[in-house]
Design a protein around this motif. Structure first.
Motif, PDB file in Angstrom:
ATOM      1  N   ARG A   8      -5.031  17.976 -11.088  1.00  0.00           N
ATOM      2  CA  ARG A   8      -5.318  16.568 -10.811  1.00  0.00           C
ATOM      3  C   ARG A   8      -5.139  16.290  -9.322  1.00  0.00           C
ATOM      4  NH1 ARG A   8      -6.411  11.594 -12.214  1.00  0.00           N
ATOM      5  NH2 ARG A   8      -5.046   9.867 -11.690  1.00  0.00           N
ATOM      6  N   ASP A   9      -6.242  15.963  -8.680  1.00  0.00           N
ATOM      7  CA  ASP A   9      -6.272  15.575  -7.272  1.00  0.00           C
ATOM      8  C   ASP A   9      -7.322  14.470  -7.182  1.00  0.00           C
ATOM      9  OD1 ASP A   9      -5.933  15.471  -4.551  1.00  0.00           O
ATOM     10  OD2 ASP A   9      -7.087  17.290  -4.134  1.00  0.00           O
ATOM     11  N   ILE A  36     -15.197   4.606 -10.226  1.00  0.00           N
ATOM     12  CA  ILE A  36     -14.609   5.443 -11.272  1.00  0.00           C
ATOM     13  C   ILE A  36     -13.709   6.473 -10.608  1.00  0.00           C
ATOM     14  CG2 ILE A  36     -15.112   7.204 -13.020  1.00  0.00           C
ATOM     15  CD1 ILE A  36     -17.667   5.683 -13.668  1.00  0.00           C
ATOM     16  N   THR A  37     -12.519   6.673 -11.180  1.00  0.00           N
ATOM     17  CA  THR A  37     -11.617   7.703 -10.687  1.00  0.00           C
ATOM     18  C   THR A  37     -11.971   9.019 -11.352  1.00  0.00           C
ATOM     19  OG1 THR A  37      -9.826   6.107 -10.372  1.00  0.00           O
ATOM     20  CG2 THR A  37      -9.200   8.431 -10.509  1.00  0.00           C
ATOM     21  N   PHE A  38     -12.212  10.045 -10.538  1.00  0.00           N
ATOM     22  CA  PHE A  38     -12.488  11.388 -11.028  1.00  0.00           C
ATOM     23  C   PHE A  38     -11.226  12.224 -10.834  1.00  0.00           C
ATOM     24  CE2 PHE A  38     -16.533   9.541 -10.007  1.00  0.00           C
ATOM     25  CZ  PHE A  38     -17.356   9.945 -11.057  1.00  0.00           C
ATOM     26  N   ALA A  39     -10.952  13.122 -11.765  1.00  0.00           N
ATOM     27  CA  ALA A  39      -9.734  13.926 -11.713  1.00  0.00           C
ATOM     28  C   ALA A  39      -9.639  14.733 -10.424  1.00  0.00           C
ATOM     29  CB  ALA A  39      -9.658  14.855 -12.915  1.00  0.00           C
ATOM     30  N   ASN A  40     -10.776  15.169  -9.913  1.00  0.00           N
ATOM     31  CA  ASN A  40     -10.817  15.893  -8.645  1.00  0.00           C
ATOM     32  C   ASN A  40     -12.264  15.873  -8.125  1.00  0.00           C
ATOM     33  OD1 ASN A  40     -12.172  18.086 -10.042  1.00  0.00           O
ATOM     34  ND2 ASN A  40     -10.151  18.753 -10.741  1.00  0.00           N
ATOM     35  N   GLU A  41     -12.452  16.382  -6.943  1.00  0.00           N
ATOM     36  CA  GLU A  41     -13.763  16.364  -6.303  1.00  0.00           C
ATOM     37  C   GLU A  41     -14.798  17.150  -7.110  1.00  0.00           C
ATOM     38  OE1 GLU A  41     -15.137  16.655  -1.725  1.00  0.00           O
ATOM     39  OE2 GLU A  41     -14.138  18.448  -2.490  1.00  0.00           O
ATOM     40  N   CYS A  42     -14.379  18.242  -7.706  1.00  0.00           N
ATOM     41  CA  CYS A  42     -15.272  19.064  -8.514  1.00  0.00           C
ATOM     42  C   CYS A  42     -15.838  18.255  -9.686  1.00  0.00           C
ATOM     43  CB  CYS A  42     -14.532  20.305  -9.012  1.00  0.00           C
ATOM     44  SG  CYS A  42     -15.548  21.420 -10.014  1.00  0.00           S
ATOM     45  N   MET A  43     -15.005  17.463 -10.332  1.00  0.00           N
ATOM     46  CA  MET A  43     -15.461  16.648 -11.453  1.00  0.00           C
ATOM     47  C   MET A  43     -16.495  15.618 -11.005  1.00  0.00           C
ATOM     48  SD  MET A  43     -14.056  17.885 -14.125  1.00  0.00           S
ATOM     49  CE  MET A  43     -14.267  16.632 -15.358  1.00  0.00           C
ATOM     50  N   LEU A  44     -16.311  15.065  -9.824  1.00  0.00           N
ATOM     51  CA  LEU A  44     -17.295  14.141  -9.271  1.00  0.00           C
ATOM     52  C   LEU A  44     -18.625  14.868  -9.056  1.00  0.00           C
ATOM     53  CD1 LEU A  44     -16.814  11.422  -6.639  1.00  0.00           C
ATOM     54  CD2 LEU A  44     -18.653  13.039  -6.359  1.00  0.00           C
ATOM     55  N   ILE A  68     -17.433   9.762  -2.183  1.00  0.00           N
ATOM     56  CA  ILE A  68     -15.991   9.514  -2.289  1.00  0.00           C
ATOM     57  C   ILE A  68     -15.650   8.275  -1.461  1.00  0.00           C
ATOM     58  CG2 ILE A  68     -13.686  10.404  -1.786  1.00  0.00           C
ATOM     59  CD1 ILE A  68     -14.866  13.230  -2.174  1.00  0.00           C
ATOM     60  N   LEU A  69     -15.152   7.265  -2.143  1.00  0.00           N
ATOM     61  CA  LEU A  69     -14.729   6.045  -1.470  1.00  0.00           C
ATOM     62  C   LEU A  69     -13.387   6.265  -0.788  1.00  0.00           C
ATOM     63  CD1 LEU A  69     -15.460   3.066  -1.035  1.00  0.00           C
ATOM     64  CD2 LEU A  69     -14.255   2.545  -3.138  1.00  0.00           C
ATOM     65  N   ARG A  70     -12.498   6.952  -1.501  1.00  0.00           N
ATOM     66  CA  ARG A  70     -11.178   7.298  -0.932  1.00  0.00           C
ATOM     67  C   ARG A  70     -10.521   8.329  -1.826  1.00  0.00           C
ATOM     68  NH1 ARG A  70     -10.367   2.053  -2.759  1.00  0.00           N
ATOM     69  NH2 ARG A  70      -9.207   1.953  -4.696  1.00  0.00           N
ATOM     70  N   ASN A  71      -9.534   9.025  -1.284  1.00  0.00           N
ATOM     71  CA  ASN A  71      -8.709   9.929  -2.089  1.00  0.00           C
ATOM     72  C   ASN A  71      -7.736   9.097  -2.886  1.00  0.00           C
ATOM     73  OD1 ASN A  71      -9.937  12.259  -1.106  1.00  0.00           O
ATOM     74  ND2 ASN A  71      -8.585  12.334   0.658  1.00  0.00           N
ATOM     75  N   GLY A  72      -7.460   9.521  -4.099  1.00  0.00           N
ATOM     76  CA  GLY A  72      -6.549   8.772  -4.961  1.00  0.00           C
ATOM     77  C   GLY A  72      -7.306   7.987  -6.018  1.00  0.00           C
ATOM     78  N   ASP A  73      -6.557   7.286  -6.847  1.00  0.00           N
ATOM     79  CA  ASP A  73      -7.143   6.481  -7.920  1.00  0.00           C
ATOM     80  C   ASP A  73      -7.874   5.263  -7.355  1.00  0.00           C
ATOM     81  OD1 ASP A  73      -6.120   8.103  -9.986  1.00  0.00           O
ATOM     82  OD2 ASP A  73      -4.179   7.096  -9.873  1.00  0.00           O
ATOM     83  N   CYS A  74      -8.817   4.773  -8.130  1.00  0.00           N
ATOM     84  CA  CYS A  74      -9.552   3.550  -7.745  1.00  0.00           C
ATOM     85  C   CYS A  74      -8.671   2.330  -7.986  1.00  0.00           C
ATOM     86  CB  CYS A  74     -10.830   3.417  -8.564  1.00  0.00           C
ATOM     87  SG  CYS A  74     -12.086   4.658  -8.161  1.00  0.00           S
TER      88      CYS A  74
END
Length: 76
Positions: free
Chosen positions: A40-41, A49-57, A70-76
């Protein structure tokens, strides 16, 4: 009155400058496999939408033919 308007303008400019977000594209070329790590990153996509990591996006973009960044790192 002129000082007040100038101060108000400066304050508004500072406030708006802080709200600017640096959207960045995901680095999907790193993920050639259709499988992603379960680490989880989280990243917040431009679709809110929050994605578990960049790969999932990246997988989401491929599967649904989207161009979510990517809007930002972390949860939305």
């Amino acid at each position: 009155m002129m000082k007040f308007l100038l101060t108000l303008t400066i304050c508004a400019s500072v406030f708006l400058a802080q709200r600017v977000v640096a959207v960045k594209p995901p680095k999907c070329d790193k993920y050639s496999s259709p499988l992603c790590s379960r680490v989880r990153d989280p990243v917040c996509g431009t679709n809110s939408i929050t994605f578990a990591n960049e790969c999932m996006l990246c997988l989401f973009n491929r599967e649904y033919n989207k161009d979510i960044n990517i809007l930002r790192n972390g949860d939305c």
